[in-house]
Design a protein around this motif. Structure first.
Motif, mmCIF file in Angstrom:
data_model
loop_
_atom_site.group_PDB
_atom_site.id
_atom_site.type_symbol
_atom_site.label_atom_id
_atom_site.label_comp_id
_atom_site.label_asym_id
_atom_site.label_seq_id
_atom_site.Cartn_x
_atom_site.Cartn_y
_atom_site.Cartn_z
ATOM 1 N N ALA A 191 12.066 -5.218 6.653
ATOM 2 C CA ALA A 191 11.152 -4.482 6.245
ATOM 3 C C ALA A 191 9.762 -4.187 6.639
ATOM 4 N N GLU A 192 9.394 -5.390 7.596
ATOM 5 C CA GLU A 192 8.720 -4.947 8.718
ATOM 6 C C GLU A 192 8.641 -3.748 9.292
ATOM 7 N N ILE A 193 10.096 -4.261 9.915
ATOM 8 C CA ILE A 193 10.257 -2.432 10.701
ATOM 9 C C ILE A 193 10.671 -1.390 9.830
ATOM 10 N N PHE A 194 10.982 -1.128 8.499
ATOM 11 C CA PHE A 194 10.792 -0.106 8.064
ATOM 12 C C PHE A 194 9.382 0.525 8.122
ATOM 13 N N PHE A 195 8.540 -0.466 7.204
ATOM 14 C CA PHE A 195 7.007 0.507 7.211
ATOM 15 C C PHE A 195 6.474 0.457 8.768
ATOM 16 N N SER A 249 9.112 -4.950 -11.794
ATOM 17 C CA SER A 249 10.631 -3.633 -10.390
ATOM 18 C C SER A 249 10.555 -2.207 -10.919
ATOM 19 N N LEU A 250 10.799 -2.013 -13.044
ATOM 20 C CA LEU A 250 11.237 -1.060 -13.039
ATOM 21 C C LEU A 250 10.169 0.390 -12.736
ATOM 22 N N LEU A 251 9.030 0.213 -12.894
ATOM 23 C CA LEU A 251 8.002 1.260 -12.248
ATOM 24 C C LEU A 251 7.804 1.275 -10.445
ATOM 25 N N ASP A 252 8.247 2.697 -10.402
ATOM 26 C CA ASP A 252 7.886 3.514 -8.538
ATOM 27 C C ASP A 252 6.147 2.866 -7.985
ATOM 28 N N ASP A 253 5.074 3.092 -8.800
ATOM 29 C CA ASP A 253 4.409 2.781 -8.147
ATOM 30 C C ASP A 253 4.327 1.433 -8.089
ATOM 31 N N LEU A 254 3.581 0.915 -6.545
ATOM 32 C CA LEU A 254 3.827 -0.558 -5.587
ATOM 33 C C LEU A 254 2.373 -0.680 -6.320
ATOM 34 N N GLY A 255 1.385 -0.003 -6.221
ATOM 35 C CA GLY A 255 0.072 -0.534 -7.239
ATOM 36 C C GLY A 255 0.227 -0.945 -7.906
ATOM 37 N N LEU A 256 0.719 0.020 -8.702
ATOM 38 C CA LEU A 256 1.069 -0.727 -10.459
ATOM 39 C C LEU A 256 1.736 -2.091 -10.691
ATOM 40 N N GLU A 339 -1.770 5.702 3.106
ATOM 41 C CA GLU A 339 -2.854 5.109 3.652
ATOM 42 C C GLU A 339 -2.488 2.985 2.320
ATOM 43 N N LYS A 340 -2.833 3.738 1.948
ATOM 44 C CA LYS A 340 -2.801 3.259 0.842
ATOM 45 C C LYS A 340 -1.734 2.600 0.300
ATOM 46 N N ILE A 341 0.086 2.965 0.634
ATOM 47 C CA ILE A 341 1.005 2.026 0.860
ATOM 48 C C ILE A 341 1.273 1.307 1.788
ATOM 49 N N LEU A 342 0.694 1.851 3.471
ATOM 50 C CA LEU A 342 1.049 0.713 4.554
ATOM 51 C C LEU A 342 0.102 -0.599 4.529
ATOM 52 N N SER A 343 -0.803 -0.110 3.414
ATOM 53 C CA SER A 343 -1.898 -1.044 2.991
ATOM 54 C C SER A 343 -1.161 -2.671 2.305
ATOM 55 N N ILE A 344 -0.552 -1.379 1.371
ATOM 56 C CA ILE A 344 -0.557 -2.738 0.418
ATOM 57 C C ILE A 344 1.140 -3.887 1.159
ATOM 58 N N ALA A 345 1.854 -2.955 1.962
ATOM 59 C CA ALA A 345 3.562 -3.909 2.408
ATOM 60 C C ALA A 345 2.969 -4.874 3.161
#
Length: 415
Positions: A191-195, A249-256, A339-345
């Protein structure tokens, strides 16, 4: 009354959707997001559930705008618009912004493996921190995913990543049944490689679709977050807790999803009404909002329109439509989401390294595998939600989500 006007009025009546916007103006992402009002549709769910409805509304609106943008990309790719874009490359989409049909082609697509390799190849191989040769994988990607010689940029990184990991036998979804921390470290590394790759291309493309595709296939980011949560949670009713948080997990939005985990008790206390709420967000509000926006911007297809059908095949009509959807394509891109996605990861990777009990990771992984099958079965109950909502009204919404939630909860034995 025009058919579109009737359906817009019906959506407003059933779900309370509003668009406070002059659609003749050129939109930008922020102003369009603020102009959409779905508060009534979301607030209906929060009489007994202590969740911030504004946060939920924002996430669902962003999700709908992303989905709409993907539909625009697919429309261009799957029609004869590409021929027109090629022939009229100097035609302005919007004279004020000086964007042309050629700019749209360049932003959307890559046309050969060599260009892809030149743009992204070195950065991708560097992220693996090992000797990998990916030219053959890029060629395979083009052979498998391109249409008429065009490959969508958005989503291509994740597709290539899975080709590479399969060839080099890099783990993406499986974990050993042995119970020690080293078991899940290879998956965390994957996962770290991908992000890390996404972080290197974030200034050149929208990475939302790639993150969604990665998570749909692996569930790794959510699994690590859920396992971290279990590490700190009360062990009482553990099985029910795991099944409940797996449902998010059915939701797409990681933050939500992460927000719901942090406010977990609301779901556990009201499992049927809470599952119904999740189903309504996913299967009713988001797809219906996409259709509502299309109608407001007069991008609805022939099923909603009785005008102009005889002229629909003319080149001039197609050029005007390309200009309209091209403007929206650029307007609907929000690079701040990258940026939000990368920050969450980054946050998840930090927490993932601290997990004390790898058994929690195993339990969540197995639960997600089982729940994925139950959710897949539930999706068939929500086919064509827009037609059902607009023609059958409020009663069908409640019936659909409660029946779907009841069937799902029964399948996973969570009452």
């Amino acid at each position: 009354m025009h058919i579109s006007q009737q359906l817009k009025a019906k959506l407003n009546d059933v779900l309370g959707f509003e668009l406070i916007w002059n659609t003749k103006n050129s939109p930008d992402f922020g102003s369009l997001l603020n102009a959409i009002n779905i508060d009534e549709a979301v607030q209906q769910e929060f009489e007994t559930i202590p969740i911030d409805d504004k946060k939920v509304s924002q996430a669902l609106k962003e999700q709908a705008l992303h989905q709409w943008r993907q539909e625009i990309i697919n429309e261009i790719l799957q029609s004869d618009y590409i021929d027109i874009l090629q022939e009229y490359q100097n035609e302005y989409i919007d004279a004020d912004d000086e964007l042309t049909f050629g700019d749209l082609l360049d932003d959307l697509f890559i046309t050969n493996a060599e260009d892809f390799s030149q743009l992204y190849g070195d950065r991708i191989t560097d992220s693996f921190k090992r000797d990998v040769s990916i030219h053959k994988d890029i060629v395979q990607l083009f052979n498998k995913e391109s249409k008429s010689g065009y490959l969508k940029k958005e989503g291509s990184i994740s597709l290539l990543f899975f080709i590479i990991t399969q060839r080099y036998k890099i783990p993406t979804t499986k974990i050993s049944s042995r119970r020690n921390n080293s078991d899940y470290f290879p998956l965390l590394n994957t996962a770290e490689i991908f992000f890390d790759i996404l972080g290197k291309v974030k200034d050149e493309m929208n990475i939302v679709q790639d993150s969604i595709q990665f998570e749909k296939k692996t569930n790794l980011i959510y699994t690590f977050q859920a396992a971290s949560f279990l590490d700190k949670a009360n062990r009482k009713n553990e099985k029910k807790i795991i099944k409940a948080i797996s449902t998010f997990s059915l939701l797409d939005d990681l933050g939500l999803k992460f927000y719901l985990i942090e406010n977990f008790d609301w779901y556990f206390d009201h499992s049927l009404s809470s599952t119904s709420t999740l189903f309504k967000w996913k299967y009713i509000i988001v797809p219906c909002l996409v259709e509502f926006l299309k109608m407001n911007f007069e991008l609805d297809n022939k099923r909603y329109s009785t005008e102009g059908e005889l002229a629909a095949d003319s080149t001039d009509i197609k050029i005007q439509r390309i200009k309209k959807i091209g403007r929206l394509y650029f307007a609907l891109e929000d690079r701040s989401t990258n940026e939000k996605i990368l920050s969450i990861a980054d946050k998840v990777f930090l927490e993932g390294r601290k997990i004390k009990n790898s058994d929690n990771f195993l339990k969540v992984t197995r639960s997600l595998e089982k729940i994925k099958k139950s959710l897949k079965a539930s999706e068939t109950d929500f086919e064509s939600p827009f037609e059902k909502v607009t023609y059958d009204g409020k009663d069908i919404v409640q019936l659909l989500v409660f029946e779907g939630a009841s069937k799902y909860l029964s399948s996973i034995n969570l009452d």
